[in-house]
Design a protein around this motif. Structure first.
Motif, mmCIF file in Angstrom:
data_model
loop_
_atom_site.group_PDB
_atom_site.id
_atom_site.type_symbol
_atom_site.label_atom_id
_atom_site.label_comp_id
_atom_site.label_asym_id
_atom_site.label_seq_id
_atom_site.Cartn_x
_atom_site.Cartn_y
_atom_site.Cartn_z
ATOM 1 N N UNK A 51 -2.799 8.764 -6.091
ATOM 2 C CA UNK A 51 -2.819 10.023 -5.135
ATOM 3 C C UNK A 51 -2.741 9.588 -3.556
ATOM 4 N N UNK A 52 -2.628 8.112 -3.351
ATOM 5 C CA UNK A 52 -2.573 7.875 -2.067
ATOM 6 C C UNK A 52 -1.034 8.109 -1.317
ATOM 7 N N UNK A 53 -0.305 8.042 -2.322
ATOM 8 C CA UNK A 53 1.192 8.282 -1.487
ATOM 9 C C UNK A 53 1.526 9.595 -0.919
ATOM 10 N N UNK A 54 1.270 10.816 -1.964
ATOM 11 C CA UNK A 54 1.518 11.973 -1.360
ATOM 12 C C UNK A 54 0.549 12.315 -0.048
ATOM 13 N N UNK A 55 -0.639 11.632 -0.064
ATOM 14 C CA UNK A 55 -1.523 11.845 1.085
ATOM 15 C C UNK A 55 -0.851 11.191 2.522
ATOM 16 N N UNK A 92 1.975 13.288 3.345
ATOM 17 C CA UNK A 92 1.539 14.688 4.247
ATOM 18 C C UNK A 92 0.934 14.263 5.587
ATOM 19 N N UNK A 93 0.290 13.374 5.570
ATOM 20 C CA UNK A 93 -0.216 12.683 6.966
ATOM 21 C C UNK A 93 0.750 12.454 8.123
ATOM 22 N N UNK A 94 1.788 11.653 7.371
ATOM 23 C CA UNK A 94 2.730 11.321 8.267
ATOM 24 C C UNK A 94 3.482 12.511 9.016
ATOM 25 N N UNK A 95 3.896 13.363 7.885
ATOM 26 C CA UNK A 95 4.653 14.640 8.604
ATOM 27 C C UNK A 95 3.674 15.568 9.467
ATOM 28 N N UNK A 96 2.318 15.703 9.106
ATOM 29 C CA UNK A 96 1.420 16.315 9.999
ATOM 30 C C UNK A 96 1.306 15.492 11.433
ATOM 31 N N UNK A 147 -2.200 7.278 9.853
ATOM 32 C CA UNK A 147 -1.490 7.125 8.431
ATOM 33 C C UNK A 147 -1.813 5.759 7.731
ATOM 34 N N UNK A 148 -2.229 4.875 8.236
ATOM 35 C CA UNK A 148 -2.473 3.644 7.578
ATOM 36 C C UNK A 148 -3.950 3.781 6.729
ATOM 37 N N UNK A 149 -4.929 4.406 7.561
ATOM 38 C CA UNK A 149 -6.049 4.532 6.940
ATOM 39 C C UNK A 149 -6.418 6.053 6.639
ATOM 40 N N UNK A 205 -8.574 13.417 9.625
ATOM 41 C CA UNK A 205 -7.413 13.541 10.629
ATOM 42 C C UNK A 205 -7.814 14.049 12.198
ATOM 43 N N UNK A 206 -9.047 14.692 12.049
ATOM 44 C CA UNK A 206 -9.642 14.991 13.410
ATOM 45 C C UNK A 206 -10.023 14.023 14.329
#
Length: 218
Positions: A1-5, A8-12, A51-53, A58-59
């Motif tokens: 599940x890490x790759x989709x996360x 998504x974090x990269x896009x955001x 992105x790495x951690x 995210x906040x």
């Protein structure tokens, strides 16, 4: 599940940084001052950490990025109003070559060596220092070069720097062309300009005439 996360974090983060840079203004892209450079590095580092951690909220990334952008906007606004703050944040241009003569003292102050000078002259398509009338090291680190062949007649003694900025006489620039503020005021009165505070920009053009811009003139 890490790759989709991660995706998504990269896009955001991408869209957040894009929005922040748009808010901070086009100057961030076109020309980086020292402050701009520092803020850009910090934002980039925060983005990489986020992105790495993926364990970090995210906040914890978004809040520092927003704070940095607000600091930059405040400094940019204050710099528009204060010449002192503008010099503190952005620095000021330095004349390294004036009327074909190299100013070694200014080069030492800027920790700028002859290799740096020659490299930037070549980047400006100048082959020989003897061809240079003026070379100005801008706050961004770029060297602005004006060649002797661009000048003609009496105007070749005039350094293309503003004599008035935001209604204030630039005494140091007048000194470089061996003129005084009294001389400048007399010349402006002849042209019908009696209140210097109403002038946003004034400089001498290549032909020796003045270019004058009045504040808020439509």
């Amino acid at each position: 599940m890490e790759y989709p996360t991660i995706i998504l974090r990269t896009i955001l983060i991408y869209f957040i940084i894009l929005l922040v840079l748009r808010i901070m203004g086009k100057r961030e892209i076109g020309q980086l001052s020292v402050l701009d450079f520092v803020v850009s590095i910090m934002i980039a580092e925060l983005a990489v950490i986020s992105i790495e951690n993926i364990q970090v909220s995210m906040m914890n990334t978004i809040i520092p990025i927003v704070v940095l952008s607000l600091i930059q906007i405040v400094f940019a606004y204050v710099s528009l109003k204060s010449k002192t703050m503008r010099r503190l944040v952005d620095g000021k241009p330095t004349v390294l070559i004036s009327q074909g003569k190299i100013d070694e003292r200014e080069m030492r102050k800027q920790r700028y060596n002859f290799d740096d000078l020659l490299i930037q002259l070549r980047q400006s398509n100048v082959r020989d220092i003897s061809d240079v009338e003026f070379a100005i090291l801008e706050p961004s680190g770029k060297l602005s070069v004006i060649e002797k062949r661009q000048f003609s007649g009496k105007s070749s003694s005039y350094l293309p720097l503003p004599l008035i900025l935001d209604g204030k006489v630039q005494e140091k620039h007048l000194e470089k062309i061996n003129k005084t503020s009294l001389w400048l005021r007399q010349q402006l009165r002849k042209l019908g300009y009696r209140d210097i505070k109403k002038i946003s920009y004034c400089a001498i053009k290549e032909d020796g005439t003045f270019f004058i811009d009045i504040k808020d003139e439509k």
